[in-house]
Design an enzyme around this catalytic site. Structure first.
Site, PDB file in Angstrom:
ATOM      1  N   TYR A 155       0.840  -1.213   0.000  1.00  0.00           N
ATOM      2  CA  TYR A 155       0.000   0.000   0.000  1.00  0.00           C
ATOM      3  C   TYR A 155       0.876   1.264   0.000  1.00  0.00           C
ATOM      4  O   TYR A 155       0.638   2.199  -0.763  1.00  0.00           O
ATOM      5  CB  TYR A 155      -0.888  -0.053   1.235  1.00  0.00           C
ATOM      6  CG  TYR A 155      -1.933   1.026   1.355  1.00  0.00           C
ATOM      7  CD1 TYR A 155      -3.199   0.866   0.796  1.00  0.00           C
ATOM      8  CD2 TYR A 155      -1.681   2.202   2.076  1.00  0.00           C
ATOM      9  CE1 TYR A 155      -4.178   1.842   0.946  1.00  0.00           C
ATOM     10  CE2 TYR A 155      -2.650   3.177   2.225  1.00  0.00           C
ATOM     11  CZ  TYR A 155      -3.899   2.989   1.654  1.00  0.00           C
ATOM     12  OH  TYR A 155      -4.861   3.966   1.815  1.00  0.00           O
ATOM     13  N   LYS A 159       0.947   4.112  -2.878  1.00  0.00           N
ATOM     14  CA  LYS A 159       0.561   5.484  -2.538  1.00  0.00           C
ATOM     15  C   LYS A 159       1.727   6.445  -2.735  1.00  0.00           C
ATOM     16  O   LYS A 159       1.532   7.598  -3.129  1.00  0.00           O
ATOM     17  CB  LYS A 159       0.029   5.545  -1.100  1.00  0.00           C
ATOM     18  CG  LYS A 159      -1.281   4.772  -0.900  1.00  0.00           C
ATOM     19  CD  LYS A 159      -2.403   5.331  -1.760  1.00  0.00           C
ATOM     20  CE  LYS A 159      -3.762   4.761  -1.420  1.00  0.00           C
ATOM     21  NZ  LYS A 159      -4.845   5.290  -2.262  1.00  0.00           N
TER      22      LYS A 159
HETATM   23  N1  CAA Z   1       5.375  -1.370  14.726  1.00  0.00           N
HETATM   24  C1  CAA Z   1       6.287  -2.274  15.159  1.00  0.00           C
HETATM   25  N2  CAA Z   1       6.018  -3.566  15.407  1.00  0.00           N
HETATM   26  C2  CAA Z   1       4.761  -3.940  15.201  1.00  0.00           C
HETATM   27  C3  CAA Z   1       3.767  -3.068  14.739  1.00  0.00           C
HETATM   28  C4  CAA Z   1       4.116  -1.736  14.530  1.00  0.00           C
HETATM   29  N3  CAA Z   1       3.234  -0.835  14.123  1.00  0.00           N
HETATM   30  N4  CAA Z   1       2.616  -3.760  14.637  1.00  0.00           N
HETATM   31  C5  CAA Z   1       2.886  -5.024  14.983  1.00  0.00           C
HETATM   32  N5  CAA Z   1       4.188  -5.122  15.349  1.00  0.00           N
HETATM   33  C6  CAA Z   1       4.878  -6.297  15.818  1.00  0.00           C
HETATM   34  C7  CAA Z   1       4.217  -6.885  17.045  1.00  0.00           C
HETATM   35  O1  CAA Z   1       4.666  -6.244  18.200  1.00  0.00           O
HETATM   36  C8  CAA Z   1       4.645  -8.326  16.988  1.00  0.00           C
HETATM   37  O2  CAA Z   1       5.979  -8.415  17.401  1.00  0.00           O
HETATM   38  P1  CAA Z   1       6.553  -9.785  18.051  1.00  0.00           P
HETATM   39  O3  CAA Z   1       6.411 -10.859  17.006  1.00  0.00           O
HETATM   40  O4  CAA Z   1       7.986  -9.467  18.358  1.00  0.00           O
HETATM   41  O5  CAA Z   1       5.713 -10.051  19.244  1.00  0.00           O
HETATM   42  C9  CAA Z   1       4.630  -8.588  15.500  1.00  0.00           C
HETATM   43  O6  CAA Z   1       4.771  -7.322  14.848  1.00  0.00           O
HETATM   44  C10 CAA Z   1       3.358  -9.226  15.073  1.00  0.00           C
HETATM   45  O7  CAA Z   1       3.552  -9.585  13.735  1.00  0.00           O
HETATM   46  P2  CAA Z   1       2.452 -10.291  12.914  1.00  0.00           P
HETATM   47  O8  CAA Z   1       2.928 -10.450  11.529  1.00  0.00           O
HETATM   48  O9  CAA Z   1       1.979 -11.517  13.622  1.00  0.00           O
HETATM   49  O10 CAA Z   1       1.387  -9.126  12.947  1.00  0.00           O
HETATM   50  P3  CAA Z   1      -0.131  -9.216  13.170  1.00  0.00           P
HETATM   51  O11 CAA Z   1      -0.739 -10.314  12.360  1.00  0.00           O
HETATM   52  O12 CAA Z   1      -0.417  -9.137  14.615  1.00  0.00           O
HETATM   53  O13 CAA Z   1      -0.586  -7.807  12.508  1.00  0.00           O
HETATM   54  C11 CAA Z   1      -0.861  -6.199  10.804  1.00  0.00           C
HETATM   55  C12 CAA Z   1       0.017  -7.301  11.346  1.00  0.00           C
HETATM   56  C13 CAA Z   1      -2.189  -6.772  10.321  1.00  0.00           C
HETATM   57  C14 CAA Z   1      -0.159  -5.534   9.659  1.00  0.00           C
HETATM   58  C15 CAA Z   1      -1.127  -5.196  11.944  1.00  0.00           C
HETATM   59  O14 CAA Z   1       0.111  -4.758  12.455  1.00  0.00           O
HETATM   60  C16 CAA Z   1      -1.904  -3.987  11.481  1.00  0.00           C
HETATM   61  O15 CAA Z   1      -3.106  -4.021  11.249  1.00  0.00           O
HETATM   62  N6  CAA Z   1      -1.223  -2.848  11.371  1.00  0.00           N
HETATM   63  C17 CAA Z   1      -1.868  -1.587  10.969  1.00  0.00           C
HETATM   64  C18 CAA Z   1      -1.852  -1.442   9.490  1.00  0.00           C
HETATM   65  C19 CAA Z   1      -2.492  -0.136   9.131  1.00  0.00           C
HETATM   66  O16 CAA Z   1      -2.297   0.913   9.740  1.00  0.00           O
HETATM   67  N7  CAA Z   1      -3.312  -0.150   8.087  1.00  0.00           N
HETATM   68  C20 CAA Z   1      -4.005   1.025   7.673  1.00  0.00           C
HETATM   69  C21 CAA Z   1      -5.275   0.611   7.002  1.00  0.00           C
HETATM   70  S1  CAA Z   1      -6.291   2.007   6.626  1.00  0.00           S
HETATM   71  C22 CAA Z   1      -5.491   2.745   5.385  1.00  0.00           C
HETATM   72  O17 CAA Z   1      -4.579   2.257   4.810  1.00  0.00           O
HETATM   73  C23 CAA Z   1      -5.992   4.110   5.006  1.00  0.00           C
HETATM   74  C24 CAA Z   1      -4.898   5.085   5.034  1.00  0.00           C
HETATM   75  O18 CAA Z   1      -4.465   5.483   3.980  1.00  0.00           O
HETATM   76  C25 CAA Z   1      -4.390   5.594   6.312  1.00  0.00           C
END
Ligand code: CAA
Length: 248
Positions: A155, A159
């Protein structure tokens, strides 16, 4: 102003949260609004709902990832309604997942829908705009194309790509009276943002100095401003609208 003399604006991905707000605002501001859609059932329900609210918006089917489908849609619009004055490249999807797990399909789908679509739609309207010496291209990017976001390599890449596209095309068409600009919304209260896990979303909102998600109507207002005829000298620009989440 009668319908014929109104500026014609095409909004892609119109039935989503941002698209809906844009269509309403543009209609209220006197544009002849054309909403692009892909899912007929969703589109029919959407049109019935906004018609009941008093918005008269034409709808045209087209898959923005498919160059020929877009070409056919635009030819139909131009034959039935008239030449497109303003194109809002708004269609977009997410396939959020950390890059080490991202599939080729996750990558391809997001690049096709969020970036190749911008080529497909713009390519089919740009020559007409240049010939008529008037046009507006408005690309809806994202704060995450400016700063990156965990889980959004696809994404963010798409973008960010919009910015390079905007800047180059703005230079190429400036002397023809066509402007090309990008809007980079932050986290807005759409279904796309509400699909992010609540805990993750709350953590993101805590990083927004205004302490809240943006409203779809706040982005729509900016779109309508850029679509107006008063913005002739604004081109190649990027407008951030993110509540202070990313300032530079
Ligand atoms: N920064 C650093 N580490 C992060 C993190 C972050 N933001 N988010 C997750 N982690 C880490 C966790 O702490 C965890 O670490 P450990 O393994 O050491 O415990 C690990 O990553 C988890 O990894 P997974 O791959 O298992 O992650 P998950 O399945 O729990 O989630 C994800 C992954 C779905 C990407 C989730 O992080 C998420 O939803 N992130 C937000 C994404 C986002 O902001 N999307 C915006 C959508 S809306 C949009 O896009 C419109 C716009 O223009 C703004």
């Amino acid at each position: 102003m009668d319908k014929q003399s109104k500026r014609i604006v095409l909004v892609t991905g119109a039935t989503g949260g941002l698209g809906t707000a844009m269509c309403k605002e543009l209609y209220t501001d006197g544009f002849h609004v054309i909403a692009n859609y892909r899912n007929k059932q969703k589109a029919d329900e959407w049109q019935a709902k906004i018609n009941a609210e008093g918005f008269v918006i034409d709808m045209y089917e087209g898959d923005v990832t498919d160059y020929d489908s877009v070409g056919a849609m635009i030819a139909k619009i131009e034959a039935e309604v008239g030449p497109i004055d303003t194109l809002v490249n708004n269609a977009g999807i997410t396939r959020d997942i950390r890059f080490s797990k991202m599939s080729k399909e996750d990558w391809d789908a997001v690049i096709a829908t969020n970036l190749t679509s911008v080529f497909n739609c713009t390519r089919h309207v740009i020559n007409g705009m240049m010939e008529r010496k008037y046009g507006r291209i408005i690309n809806i990017s994202s704060v995450n194309g400016q700063r990156g976001q965990f889980g959004q390599a696809n994404y963010s890449a798409a973008k960010a790509g919009m910015h390079g596209f905007t800047k180059t095309l703005a230079m190429e068409v400036a002397k023809y009276g066509v402007t090309v600009n990008t809007i980079s919304p932050g986290y807005i209260g759409t279904d796309m943002v509400m699909a992010v896990a609540e805990k993750v979303r709350e953590q993101i909102v805590s990083q927004i100095p205004m302490g809240r998600l943006g409203g779809t109507e706040e982005v729509a207002h900016l779109v309508s401003f850029l679509a107006s005829e008063k913005t002739n000298f604004i081109t190649g620009a990027n407008y951030s609208i993110n509540g202070g989440q990313h300032v530079y």
